[in-house]
Enzyme design. Sequence first.
Site, PDB file in Angstrom:
ATOM      1  CE  LYS A   1      81.315  81.856 -23.957  1.00 44.42           C
ATOM      2  NZ  LYS A   1      81.921  82.776 -24.436  1.00 44.42           N
TER       3      LYS A   1
ATOM      4  CD  GLN B   1      85.669  83.688 -24.928  1.00 41.16           C
ATOM      5  OE1 GLN B   1      84.493  83.137 -25.141  1.00 41.16           O
ATOM      6  NE2 GLN B   1      85.807  84.577 -23.691  1.00 41.16           N
TER       7      GLN B   1
ATOM      8  CG  ASP C   1      78.745  87.597 -26.000  1.00 41.30           C
ATOM      9  OD1 ASP C   1      78.410  87.007 -25.170  1.00 41.30           O
ATOM     10  OD2 ASP C   1      79.958  87.617 -26.380  1.00 41.30           O
TER      11      ASP C   1
END
Length: 281
Positions: free
Chosen positions: A51, A95, A118
């Site tokens: 990422k 995460q 997200d």
Amino acid sequence: MTTASIIDGKEVAAGLRARIAERVAALPFTPGLRVVRVGEDPASGVYVRNKDRAAKQAGLHSATLQLPEDTTEAALLAVVRQLNDDPAVDAILVQLPLPRHIRAETVLETIDPAKDVDGFHAVNAGRLATGQRGLVPCTPKGVMHLLAAAGTTIAGARAVVLGRSNIVGKPMAALLLAADATVTVVHSRTRDLASECRRAEILVAAVGRPEMVKGDWIAEGATVIDVGINRLPNGGLVGDVDFAGASQRAAAITPVPGGVGPMTIACLIENTVDAAVARRG
């Protein structure tokens, strides 16, 4: 029988990332992404590094905050609130998975919905469900890009989503419905799962079981998107679909690896830029 054409997620993702980089270069500011990682989960480590690399290649200001495994929930929430208040940060990603002593739902609900890259916050989930603009979960968004790249007609098509998770299944169904597909969501309790899948002109498998979907579950000419990434005892990776069998019946199919995975990261970058533009006007 025909052999399906391969939907190359690496190629589609590379094209999307290139378009995003052009978009970022034209902005009068640099979008900021912050990834928060707690502990040393190995799979998360690889994903976070990928990422970070993709974000920097696109011209974003990206940084990862690495916190120790024993970080308390209160301490993590304090970090999230600090990022919420930081005007240089446009996008926040915590995460997953988190250590067991931290409630993921509490953490995700603390993220500012405008920075929820997200798309997991209840506000963004609600906006998606009701057809409003918001940040959309990256994997389902990536699937929509792949369907477009494959030239699959969505409007009016019978679409089956295998899996009902908040991360993939439910938002996937909402996106397909918004694109005028006729959508069925199936899962482990569905009676005669194989027959339901055979009705699909578009099948999205996101159940997390290695090669659960057999070749004879696929309708002739269907488009098959395999979201699953399952590691076998020998170290190999397979999806939720029996690729060899499905390829003999489908018109188009994503491979594992190299299908949906690259799109998830590309759509994270896209969401970051979208969030930055929305916040900064």
